[in-house]
Design a protein around this motif. Structure first.
Motif, short mmCIF file in Angstrom:
data_model
loop_
_atom_site.label_atom_id
_atom_site.label_comp_id
_atom_site.label_asym_id
_atom_site.label_seq_id
_atom_site.Cartn_x
_atom_site.Cartn_y
_atom_site.Cartn_z
N ARG A 128 2.39 -32.67 -41.63
CA ARG A 128 2.85 -32.00 -40.15
C ARG A 128 4.03 -32.80 -39.69
N GLY A 129 4.94 -31.81 -39.12
CA GLY A 129 5.95 -32.37 -38.32
C GLY A 129 7.36 -32.65 -39.41
N ILE A 130 7.05 -32.55 -40.57
CA ILE A 130 8.22 -32.68 -41.44
C ILE A 130 9.23 -31.38 -41.39
N ASP A 131 10.34 -31.91 -41.41
CA ASP A 131 11.54 -30.86 -41.07
C ASP A 131 12.63 -31.28 -42.24
N VAL A 132 12.57 -30.92 -43.44
CA VAL A 132 13.65 -31.19 -44.42
C VAL A 132 14.62 -29.89 -44.75
N PRO A 133 15.77 -29.99 -44.25
CA PRO A 133 16.32 -28.63 -44.54
C PRO A 133 16.81 -28.35 -45.96
N ASP A 134 16.92 -29.09 -46.78
CA ASP A 134 17.29 -28.92 -48.18
C ASP A 134 16.42 -28.87 -49.36
N LEU A 135 15.03 -28.53 -48.97
CA LEU A 135 14.03 -28.22 -49.84
C LEU A 135 14.00 -27.07 -50.45
N SER A 136 14.38 -27.02 -51.83
CA SER A 136 14.36 -25.86 -52.81
C SER A 136 13.10 -25.06 -53.04
N HIS A 137 12.14 -25.95 -53.11
CA HIS A 137 10.65 -25.58 -53.74
C HIS A 137 9.69 -26.18 -52.66
N MET A 189 11.05 -26.68 -66.02
CA MET A 189 11.67 -25.54 -65.97
C MET A 189 12.44 -25.03 -64.68
N GLU A 190 11.79 -25.23 -63.69
CA GLU A 190 12.07 -24.84 -62.49
C GLU A 190 13.49 -25.61 -61.99
N ASN A 191 13.17 -26.98 -62.34
CA ASN A 191 14.40 -28.00 -61.99
C ASN A 191 14.66 -27.63 -60.39
N PRO A 192 13.77 -28.20 -59.63
CA PRO A 192 14.15 -28.26 -58.08
C PRO A 192 15.01 -29.04 -57.82
N THR A 193 15.77 -28.53 -56.60
CA THR A 193 16.92 -29.66 -55.88
C THR A 193 16.03 -30.84 -55.34
N ILE A 211 11.60 -21.22 -52.60
CA ILE A 211 10.49 -20.82 -53.38
C ILE A 211 9.22 -21.52 -53.42
N ALA A 212 8.24 -20.85 -52.96
CA ALA A 212 6.80 -21.21 -52.89
C ALA A 212 5.89 -20.92 -54.23
N ILE A 213 5.57 -21.96 -54.88
CA ILE A 213 4.74 -21.84 -56.32
C ILE A 213 3.43 -22.33 -56.11
N SER A 214 2.48 -21.58 -56.40
CA SER A 214 1.22 -21.92 -56.16
C SER A 214 0.58 -22.15 -57.85
N LEU A 215 -0.24 -23.18 -58.21
CA LEU A 215 -0.86 -23.43 -59.44
C LEU A 215 -2.41 -22.94 -59.25
N VAL A 216 -2.86 -22.04 -59.93
CA VAL A 216 -4.14 -21.56 -59.67
C VAL A 216 -5.01 -21.50 -60.98
N GLY A 266 6.64 -22.32 -45.39
CA GLY A 266 7.62 -22.33 -44.52
C GLY A 266 8.18 -23.68 -44.39
N ARG A 267 8.01 -24.56 -45.13
CA ARG A 267 8.82 -25.74 -45.26
C ARG A 267 10.13 -25.65 -46.15
N THR A 268 10.04 -24.41 -46.90
CA THR A 268 11.32 -24.28 -47.81
C THR A 268 11.95 -22.99 -47.03
N GLY A 269 13.26 -22.64 -47.66
CA GLY A 269 13.92 -21.50 -47.29
C GLY A 269 14.47 -21.68 -45.58
N ARG A 270 14.87 -22.83 -45.27
CA ARG A 270 15.14 -23.22 -43.90
C ARG A 270 16.69 -22.95 -43.59
N ALA A 271 17.06 -22.58 -42.31
CA ALA A 271 18.40 -22.44 -42.10
C ALA A 271 19.25 -21.41 -43.03
N GLY A 272 18.68 -20.35 -43.26
CA GLY A 272 19.43 -19.50 -44.37
C GLY A 272 19.30 -19.71 -45.61
N SER A 273 18.89 -21.05 -46.06
CA SER A 273 18.83 -21.33 -47.43
C SER A 273 17.64 -20.59 -48.33
#
Length: 511
Positions: free
Chosen positions: A333-342, A268-272, A370-375, A360-367
């Motif tokens: 730790r230390g991962i920096d991937v600029p195009d993460l959508s989720h 449903m979310e179809n993340p990039t 979405i942070a989703i939790s399954l609980v 904070g791993r998503t939404g980088r550089a003005g993009s």
């Protein structure tokens, strides 16, 4: 009050930022709202006929810019009345006595196309204006007949609009207004190629262009200049403009069978692309295995991987060769991937601070991000503590059922198939036509239909395997200055801005 329903509203907030009342941010050359006495009679009648008490803020604020034909990007929350905001001004711009398409509204899904059509019919009631929605997955007959009769406003998905243009059953020669609804999706990686093709069919004469969206990521602000002339931004949903906030959402899922619900959510979310966080190495390996078995392209990252293997996995993620990375906090730790959508938290973190690092791993550089939790029920309490500690508003999303998933898959498959067919040569289309009788024959037999299902499943699984390409950075276009156009009243009263065919030249660029 809210007089139109675009869907359920979603709370969005950057992590660590306290909730504040929405603040309106006007363009530099701001325009005052109209008083009720200044509103055109056609709009007043529509408000009265629809049973609305008044305009919503987004409608009242954006109306003057649209009636004066200033290209505008409007940022407003879902459910704020955006559909009415761009349909109401068309009452003053469209001429019912001429049978051609004067306004085109581009939307990402068939459901939204139907929704906009329904609301437009309510607003246009009694005016003689005709509206038509066009989208894939249905035959062309009805849509073609309606276009031949003359639809003053057409709302549709880019793929079907492009199909009709290519078939020469639809043209945009007399278009005067172009609107992007959910512009962040319309200029996303999935739709951008189609949008570029649609742009080539836009008329040479100046047109007015508007974009409406809940968020305006940096790439949308950049790409908007390809379709608009000196666009201005009107924001009604954020204190900060030009910065897309991270969405924080959660799904409440049972502890047993969580992996199956994860599959549905991903469909449903179809993340990039996404990082899926687990708390243990065992769960990381389990989730990665399930994803790959289902058809998703996933890799696992745990702390005991060698440095060379770790670097290879991260390079695959950055290049798009791997779409989903399943990892523990320590391994990430230390991962920096600029195009993460989720960022998806298969398990909530064991401490509150880790949630901030994960999100904070998503939404980088003005993009956008979405942070989703399954609980489950117990884990939901921990999420509430995180919400209180960092003033985060979490949106509760309902788990999709089988019907919703199937509808989404069907629409996605239809878009893929129609897109591929558009790219076929004349000879290839002739070759394809040889199988029409066989398809009809198979369709009449329930068991034989499974054979077609097998082919569709192969196509769908390949679409899950990797993310689509990112839209390129457009080259800047020189802007030529033109005089500002003001509309005259149809009734000739008061000199208020009103739409007219004679005023189609002025302040917009020529394609």
């Amino acid at each position: 009050m809210s007089n139109s329903k675009d869907g359920q509203s979603a709370d969005k907030m950057q992590h660590g930022v306290h909730a504040e009342p929405d603040k309106v941010v006007e363009p530099e050359e701001s325009m005052p709202e109209f008083t009720n006495e200044e509103l055109p009679r056609s709009i007043l009648n529509a408000i009265e006929n629809a049973g609305w008490d008044s305009l919503t803020p987004v409608q009242a604020k954006s109306l003057p810019y649209q009636l004066y034909n200033r290209d505008l990007m409007v940022q407003a929350k879902t459910g704020s009345g955006k559909t009415g905001a761009f349909v109401l001004p068309l009452l003053e711009k469209l001429r019912p006595d001429i049978n051609y398409t004067q306004a085109l509204i581009l939307v990402p899904t068939r459901e939204l196309a139907r929704q906009v059509e329904r609301e437009a019919r309510t607003i246009f009631e009694g005016t003689g204006l005709r509206v038509l929605s066009v989208y894939g997955g249905v035959g062309y007959g009805h849509q073609r007949e309606a276009l031949e009769k003359g639809a003053h406003m057409v709302v549709g998905t880019p793929g079907r609009i492009l199909d009709l243009l290519l078939r020469r059953t639809f043209d945009l020669d007399d278009l005067e207004t172009l609107i992007f609804d959910e512009a962040d999706r319309m200029l996303s990686i999935g739709f951008y190629p189609d949008m570029c093709q649609v742009k080539s069919y836009l008329p040479r004469h100046p047109i007015s262009t508007y974009m409406f969206s809940a968020t305006f990521p940096e790439h949308v602000l950049r790409l908007s200049k390809e379709f608009m002339y000196k666009p201005q931004l009107l924001s009604l949903s954020s204190k900060q403009v030009h910065v897309t906030e991270i969405e924080h959402a959660y799904y409440e899922v049972p502890s047993m069978g969580k992996e199956r619900h994860l599959m549905r959510i991903l469909e449903m979310e179809n993340p990039t692309s996404a990082i899926i966080f687990c708390n243990t190495k065992a769960n990381v390996e389990f989730v990665a295995t399930v994803l790959n078995n289902f058809g998703f392209n996933a890799a696992d990252l745990t702390s005991d991987l060698s440095q060379s293997r770790r670097e290879k996995v991260l390079e695959q993620l950055r290049n798009g060769d791997v779409r989903f990375l399943v990892a523990t906090d320590i391994a990430a730790r230390g991962i920096d991937v600029p195009d993460l959508s989720h960022v998806i938290m298969y398990e909530p973190p064991e401490d509150k601070e880790s949630y901030i690092h994960r999100a904070g791993r998503t939404g980088r550089a003005g993009s956008s991000g979405i942070a989703i939790s399954l609980v489950d029920v117990i884990q939901k309490l921990e999420l509430q503590r995180i919400s209180a500690a960092y003033s985060i508003n979490f949106e509760h999303r309902q788990l999709p059922d089988d019907k919703q998933v199937i509808e989404t898959i069907n629409e996605r498959l239809t878009t893929i198939l129609e897109g591929r067919f558009r790219g076929k040569t004349i000879l290839e289309r002739e070759r394809i036509s040889r199988y029409k009788d066989l398809v009809r024959q198979i369709a009449q037999d329930e068991e034989q239909c499974t054979l077609v299902g097998m082919l569709l499943d192969e196509l769908y699984q390949s679409s899950l395997h990797s993310r689509p390409p990112q839209p390129p950075t457009p080259k800047p276009r020189p802007n030529k200055s033109r005089p500002q156009k003001n509309y005259r009243s149809k009734s000739g009263k008061g000199g208020k801005p009103q739409g007219s065919r004679s005023g189609s030249s002025g302040n917009k660029r020529r394609y």
